[in-house]
Design a protein around this motif. Structure first.
Motif, short mmCIF file in Angstrom:
data_model
loop_
_atom_site.label_atom_id
_atom_site.label_comp_id
_atom_site.label_asym_id
_atom_site.label_seq_id
_atom_site.Cartn_x
_atom_site.Cartn_y
_atom_site.Cartn_z
N PRO A 75 0.97 -1.24 -0.04
CA PRO A 75 -0.23 -0.01 -0.01
C PRO A 75 0.94 1.28 -0.03
CG PRO A 75 0.11 -1.07 2.21
CD PRO A 75 0.89 -2.05 1.18
N LEU A 76 0.22 2.45 -0.18
CA LEU A 76 0.85 3.66 -0.47
C LEU A 76 1.54 3.89 0.92
CD1 LEU A 76 0.93 6.26 -2.06
CD2 LEU A 76 -0.98 7.15 -0.70
N GLY A 77 2.79 4.42 0.71
CA GLY A 77 3.74 4.85 2.06
C GLY A 77 4.33 3.62 2.71
N TYR A 78 4.14 2.41 2.09
CA TYR A 78 4.96 1.39 2.85
C TYR A 78 6.45 1.53 2.75
CZ TYR A 78 5.08 -3.29 5.07
OH TYR A 78 5.26 -4.29 5.95
N THR A 79 7.11 1.55 3.70
CA THR A 79 8.42 1.46 3.65
C THR A 79 9.20 0.21 3.21
OG1 THR A 79 8.50 2.97 5.79
CG2 THR A 79 10.60 2.11 4.94
N LYS A 80 10.24 0.18 2.43
CA LYS A 80 10.71 -0.67 1.75
C LYS A 80 11.80 -1.44 2.74
CE LYS A 80 11.40 0.86 -3.01
NZ LYS A 80 12.22 1.59 -4.05
N SER A 81 11.94 -2.59 2.81
CA SER A 81 12.91 -3.45 3.56
C SER A 81 13.93 -4.00 2.47
CB SER A 81 12.10 -4.79 4.28
OG SER A 81 11.03 -4.42 5.08
N GLU A 82 15.12 -4.00 3.01
CA GLU A 82 16.33 -4.67 1.97
C GLU A 82 16.52 -5.97 2.28
OE1 GLU A 82 17.53 -2.69 -0.31
OE2 GLU A 82 16.26 -0.91 0.32
N ASP A 83 16.66 -6.43 3.44
CA ASP A 83 16.90 -7.58 3.97
C ASP A 83 15.79 -8.72 3.40
OD1 ASP A 83 18.53 -9.68 5.49
OD2 ASP A 83 16.58 -10.00 6.48
N GLU A 84 16.20 -9.68 2.86
CA GLU A 84 15.28 -10.74 2.10
C GLU A 84 14.22 -11.43 3.41
OE1 GLU A 84 15.65 -15.20 -0.14
OE2 GLU A 84 16.06 -13.33 -1.34
N LYS A 85 14.76 -11.82 4.44
CA LYS A 85 14.10 -12.11 5.43
C LYS A 85 12.89 -11.22 5.80
CE LYS A 85 14.54 -14.08 10.28
NZ LYS A 85 15.60 -14.33 11.40
N GLU A 86 13.32 -9.89 6.01
CA GLU A 86 12.34 -9.11 6.39
C GLU A 86 11.40 -8.74 5.31
OE1 GLU A 86 11.75 -6.94 9.24
OE2 GLU A 86 12.99 -8.64 9.84
N ILE A 87 11.77 -8.95 3.94
CA ILE A 87 10.63 -8.58 2.69
C ILE A 87 9.68 -9.77 2.83
CG2 ILE A 87 10.48 -8.65 0.44
CD1 ILE A 87 13.30 -7.63 0.27
N ARG A 88 10.03 -11.16 3.23
CA ARG A 88 9.35 -12.30 3.41
C ARG A 88 8.22 -11.97 4.71
NH1 ARG A 88 11.08 -16.27 0.17
NH2 ARG A 88 12.99 -16.33 -0.26
N ARG A 89 8.83 -11.47 5.59
CA ARG A 89 7.98 -11.05 6.70
C ARG A 89 7.02 -10.11 6.31
NH1 ARG A 89 9.10 -7.47 11.38
NH2 ARG A 89 8.00 -7.96 13.25
N ASP A 90 7.33 -9.01 5.69
CA ASP A 90 6.36 -8.04 5.27
C ASP A 90 5.24 -8.55 4.17
OD1 ASP A 90 7.89 -5.97 6.36
OD2 ASP A 90 8.95 -5.29 4.67
N ILE A 91 5.63 -9.41 3.29
CA ILE A 91 4.52 -10.10 2.67
C ILE A 91 3.56 -10.89 3.61
CG2 ILE A 91 4.38 -11.96 0.88
CD1 ILE A 91 7.24 -11.27 -0.45
N LEU A 92 4.03 -11.73 4.18
CA LEU A 92 3.26 -12.67 5.04
C LEU A 92 2.35 -11.64 6.01
CD1 LEU A 92 5.91 -15.17 6.25
CD2 LEU A 92 3.70 -15.64 4.66
#
Length: 427
Positions: free
Chosen positions: A44-61
């Motif tokens: 969604p609008l304004g969601y801060t990017k994560s750089e670490d793949e582990k954090e990205i997976r956590r964000d997606i879940l």
């Protein structure tokens, strides 16, 4: 527990699959997409990017969790296989269940208890006594042989092969969320009628709750695949995230009985009096505040806050055009005036300590910043004295959307107190 033989995915970048602030380019979709063989996740609008793949997976879940939490809302939530045709819903939780179950237990296999003479295994004394003749040694009865129980796992059963096919199907659709491997593809080709008959038979025969849950989720995937074209795109998400945004704000700040604070309108028909519907007074709910927040409810120093959640771009664009307009501002005054002028219609515990100078208005927009809440200004109307009432100014805040999505828990008192303090000290 992962079975051997998985296929590695080496050419997929989870980071590259993530899309941020697509709304700024006019794409309203938020969620998971699979289009023309390409996977993407739109935040969604304004969601801060994560750089670490582990954090990205956590964000997606977490994104999936947030979308699923509000999927029972009837405000245009899309939980479907196609952005153009929403008739076939994509059962993402069934897919996730099969993946999680496989990663913990491996492939499903039928087990059969075998009883025979053996030097290993658990002794079955009842069968041993019935089937084995004991020896008499020094006036003692001795069993030299035993009937033991052994469990035989048959991984070639049809149900096991169906499970293997569906596990591969699940990983091929959304397995990239969890890890970078693919299990082996099963030998069976998809046959909806056969798969469905076998799984339904197992459902009717099992009394094990965990097995029943597995079979039910398998059946959901079979039904979904049978109802869609294999080449068809699939989606899980919404093109109306504003309803999710409203739900998020309400879940953190809101009262459960907010409908008791709604102004209600009535029709009076000439010659017929007040209109009725099904023998009840017809009430048209023309105004509905997103969230009613109350601090010290029913107690001294009670304060009432009328919050309007706006999924607008201002938090990122900083362009005044992207702020709430006149219609939204005037409606906020109507909500506050209803509470002030019609105390008999609001809940008794709130009414008995109502302070008409402690009714406040605020807009909450998505933002992107380190602190959860950030004040950016206020709105007012030129036909009202902005200093006359406590609600004559409507205060504007942005809430960091990533923080809010990880906080979607009922009634966060710390955040309620913080927002109340920011509003009342901004007067």
């Amino acid at each position: 527990m992962i079975n051997q033989g998985e296929e590695k995915i080496s050419d997929f970048s989870l980071k590259d699959a993530c899309i941020y602030d697509a709304k700024l380019q006019g794409d309203e979709f938020v969620g998971l997409k699979y289009e023309n063989g390409k996977v993407s996740v739109q935040f969604p609008l304004g969601y801060t990017k994560s750089e670490d793949e582990k954090e990205i997976r956590r964000d997606i879940l977490n994104l999936i969790s947030v979308l699923a939490s509000f999927s029972d809302r009837k405000d245009s939530f899309i939980h479907a296989s196609s952005a153009k045709d929403y008739s076939n819903q994509f059962p993402i939780h069934a897919y996730m269940y099969l993946i999680s179950d496989f990663m913990n237990k491996g492939y499903y296999s039928e087990s059969q208890a075998l009883y025979k003479k053996s030097s290993s295994g658990k002794i079955n004394w009842s069968r041993t006594i019935k089937q084995i003749r004991p020896q008499l040694i020094d006036d003692s009865v001795i069993y030299l042989d035993f009937i033991r129980k052994r469990t035989n796992h048959n991984e070639n059963e049809l149900i096991s092969q169906i499970h293997k096919y569906l596990v591969y199907e699940s990983f091929s659709k959304i397995g990239w969320i969890f890890s970078s491997f693919m299990p082996q593809k099963g030998a069976l080709a998809f046959n909806a009628n056969l798969f469905r008959a076998v799984v339904k038979s197992k459902i009717s025969q099992t009394f094990d709750e965990k097995e029943l849950m597995l079979f039910q989720n398998m059946l959901l995937i079979i039904d979904y695949k049978d109802s869609t074209d294999e080449a068809k795109n699939f989606y899980f998400g919404t093109e109306h995230f504003e309803s999710v945004w409203e739900g998020l704000i309400d879940s953190v700040f809101g009262q459960d009985d907010k409908e008791k604070f709604y102004p209600k309108c009535h029709w009076f028909i000439e010659g017929k009096g007040q209109a009725n519907l099904n023998n009840d007074i017809y009430k048209k709910y023309s105004l509905r505040p997103d969230t009613i927040m109350i601090t010290n409810r029913g107690k001294e120093n009670q304060k009432i806050f009328i919050l309007d959640s706006k999924y607008y771009k201002y938090g990122l664009s900083k362009i005044p055009y992207d702020l709430p307009g006149t219609g939204s501002i005037v409606k906020q005054f109507a909500y506050a005036e209803f509470i002030e002028r019609e105390p008999e219609k609001i809940p008794h515990d709130v009414k008995k300590v109502l302070d008409k100078k402690a009714i406040y208005n605020a807009f909450i927009l998505p933002g992107q910043h380190d602190s959860p809440l950030q004040y950016f200004g206020y709105s007012h109307a030129d036909y009202k004295n902005e200093h006359e009432k406590s609600y004559s100014k409507i205060y504007g805040f942005t809430y960091d959307i990533k923080t809010l999505m990880y906080k979607h828990i009922p009634k966060d008192k710390q955040m309620i107190d913080e927002l109340a303090k920011l509003i009342t000290t901004s007067l």
